[in-house]
Design an enzyme around this catalytic site. Structure first.
Site, PDB file in Angstrom:
ATOM      1  CG  ASP A   1      67.975 -67.568 -66.048  1.00  0.00           C
ATOM      2  OD1 ASP A   1      68.060 -66.399 -65.626  1.00  0.00           O
ATOM      3  OD2 ASP A   1      68.593 -67.963 -67.048  1.00  0.00           O
TER       4      ASP A   1
ATOM      5  CD  GLU B   1      72.972 -74.979 -70.165  1.00  0.00           C
ATOM      6  OE1 GLU B   1      73.074 -74.401 -71.259  1.00  0.00           O
ATOM      7  OE2 GLU B   1      73.784 -74.800 -69.240  1.00  0.00           O
TER       8      GLU B   1
ATOM      9  CG  ASP C   1      75.313 -73.923 -73.843  1.00  0.00           C
ATOM     10  OD1 ASP C   1      74.710 -72.820 -73.919  1.00  0.00           O
ATOM     11  OD2 ASP C   1      75.135 -74.710 -72.896  1.00  0.00           O
TER      12      ASP C   1
ATOM     13  CG  HIS D   1      72.375 -71.118 -72.322  1.00  0.00           C
ATOM     14  ND1 HIS D   1      73.229 -71.646 -71.381  1.00  0.00           N
ATOM     15  CD2 HIS D   1      72.515 -69.771 -72.210  1.00  0.00           C
ATOM     16  CE1 HIS D   1      73.840 -70.663 -70.745  1.00  0.00           C
ATOM     17  NE2 HIS D   1      73.428 -69.515 -71.229  1.00  0.00           N
TER      18      HIS D   1
HETATM   19  C1  F6R Z   1      70.745 -65.361 -67.767  1.00  0.00           C
HETATM   20  C2  F6R Z   1      70.476 -65.807 -69.127  1.00  0.00           C
HETATM   21  C3  F6R Z   1      71.566 -66.441 -69.930  1.00  0.00           C
HETATM   22  C4  F6R Z   1      72.583 -65.415 -70.409  1.00  0.00           C
HETATM   23  C5  F6R Z   1      73.679 -66.091 -71.216  1.00  0.00           C
HETATM   24  C6  F6R Z   1      74.739 -65.116 -71.678  1.00  0.00           C
HETATM   25  O1  F6R Z   1      69.581 -64.818 -67.196  1.00  0.00           O
HETATM   26  O2  F6R Z   1      69.384 -65.677 -69.585  1.00  0.00           O
HETATM   27  O3  F6R Z   1      70.993 -67.104 -71.025  1.00  0.00           O
HETATM   28  O4  F6R Z   1      71.937 -64.456 -71.192  1.00  0.00           O
HETATM   29  O5  F6R Z   1      74.291 -67.090 -70.457  1.00  0.00           O
HETATM   30  O6  F6R Z   1      75.470 -64.671 -70.580  1.00  0.00           O
HETATM   31  P1  F6R Z   1      76.579 -63.525 -70.742  1.00  0.00           P
HETATM   32  O7  F6R Z   1      75.828 -62.288 -71.090  1.00  0.00           O
HETATM   33  O8  F6R Z   1      77.206 -63.441 -69.384  1.00  0.00           O
HETATM   34  O9  F6R Z   1      77.484 -63.964 -71.821  1.00  0.00           O
END
Ligand code: F6R
Length: 264
Positions: free
Chosen positions: A67, A143, A136, A138
């Site tokens: 992303d 989302e 959440d 994701h």
């Molecule tokens: C970003 C991504 C997100 C993160 C998720 C956890 O490329 O794929 O799904 O893996 O938001 O983020 P952290 O590791 O910062 O808790």
């Protein structure tokens, strides 16, 4: 799905880094799917160290990131392009032209998403996809309510995600409201998935994702449909799992994990 529990963050990240290195040794032309976020920082540091110490060769590897924020130029320090260059690509011998990240500045975002999806298909799909999980539930920026067969597209971030990422931007108001993300369907098409989950704050959502029902409200739960998904977590993140003893037994006894048992 298999769940591997390691004693702490360090050991869980080490296992993920070792699995990626093994994949790259096994197939130097590997197509890796990469994630960003705080959880991955330690994995990328380990891969960079591994490149230095063991000479892990990334020269023929191609990568696709999950992303990118809409509206952030690559040079912005909070863009995922900047994160990846800083934490990994600049520290290993990968050809930067072989690293793909959606362009959140594209004039036609819809076309950019289709192009990204075509690029992944063109290289024959992703061999190994690295994932984290959001508070959440994701994966990528899929989302809640993301269709489980969705492909790369623009998603509006939830207030929870904006909150989660606020500190990195120096304030919630500065977090972009939209991102381009691979879809849940795109992720389900990958050959192998590794989801790394660390820390007690993820314990509740991890339980929902792997032991709860498959639901678009927790998009990580769609990984239950993936033909070869391994979740690697630390004891803190595993605290709420009902099957913890069974998962620990698998790692200690199944031949597949023998090589890794003494290394982590
Ligand atoms: C970003 C991504 C997100 C993160 C998720 C956890 O490329 O794929 O799904 O893996 O938001 O983020 P952290 O590791 O910062 O808790």
């Amino acid at each position: 799905m298999e769940v591997i529990i390691q004693k702490d963050t360090q050991a869980a990240a080490r296992l993920v880094a070792l699995m990626i290195e093994k994949q790259v040794r096994f197939n130097p032309y590997s197509i890796l799917g990469l994630a960003t976020g705080r959880t991955m920082e330690i994995v990328y540091a380990m891969l960079a160290d591994g490149h230095k110490a063991k000479g892990t060769d990334f020269s023929l590897v191609r990568t696709f990131n999950l992303d990118e924020y809409v509206g952030l130029p690559a040079e912005n320090e909070n863009s995922y392009r900047s994160y990846m260059n800083r934490r990994l690509f600049g520290k290993i011998n990968i050809d930067i032209r072989n690293t793909f990240i959606p362009n959140g500045m594209a004039e036609d975002l819809h076309e950019e998403c289709s192009r990204y999806e075509r690029q992944i298909k063109h290289v024959g799909g992703i061999d190994m996809q690295l994932l984290g999980i959001g508070q959440d539930g994701h994966i990528g920026f899929n989302e809640p309510l993301s269709a489980l067969r969705s492909i790369t597209r623009v998603k509006a971030l939830t207030p929870e995600t904006i909150q989660q990422n606020g500190p990195l931007f120096g304030g919630f108001d500065l977090v972009p409201r939209r991102a381009i993300t691979m879809g849940v369907g795109t992720i389900l098409e990958t050959t192998r998935c590794l989801m790394l989950v660390t820390g007690g704050s993820k314990a509740n959502i991890l339980r929902k994702a792997i032991e709860g029902p498959i639901s678009s409200m927790v998009t990580a739960s769609a990984l239950q449909l993936h033909p070869h998904c391994t979740v690697i977590c630390d004891e803190a993140a595993a605290a709420d799992l009902e099957g913890g003893d069974y998962y620990r037994w698998i790692f200690m006894n199944e031949p597949e994990w023998e090589d890794y048992r003494n290394l982590c």
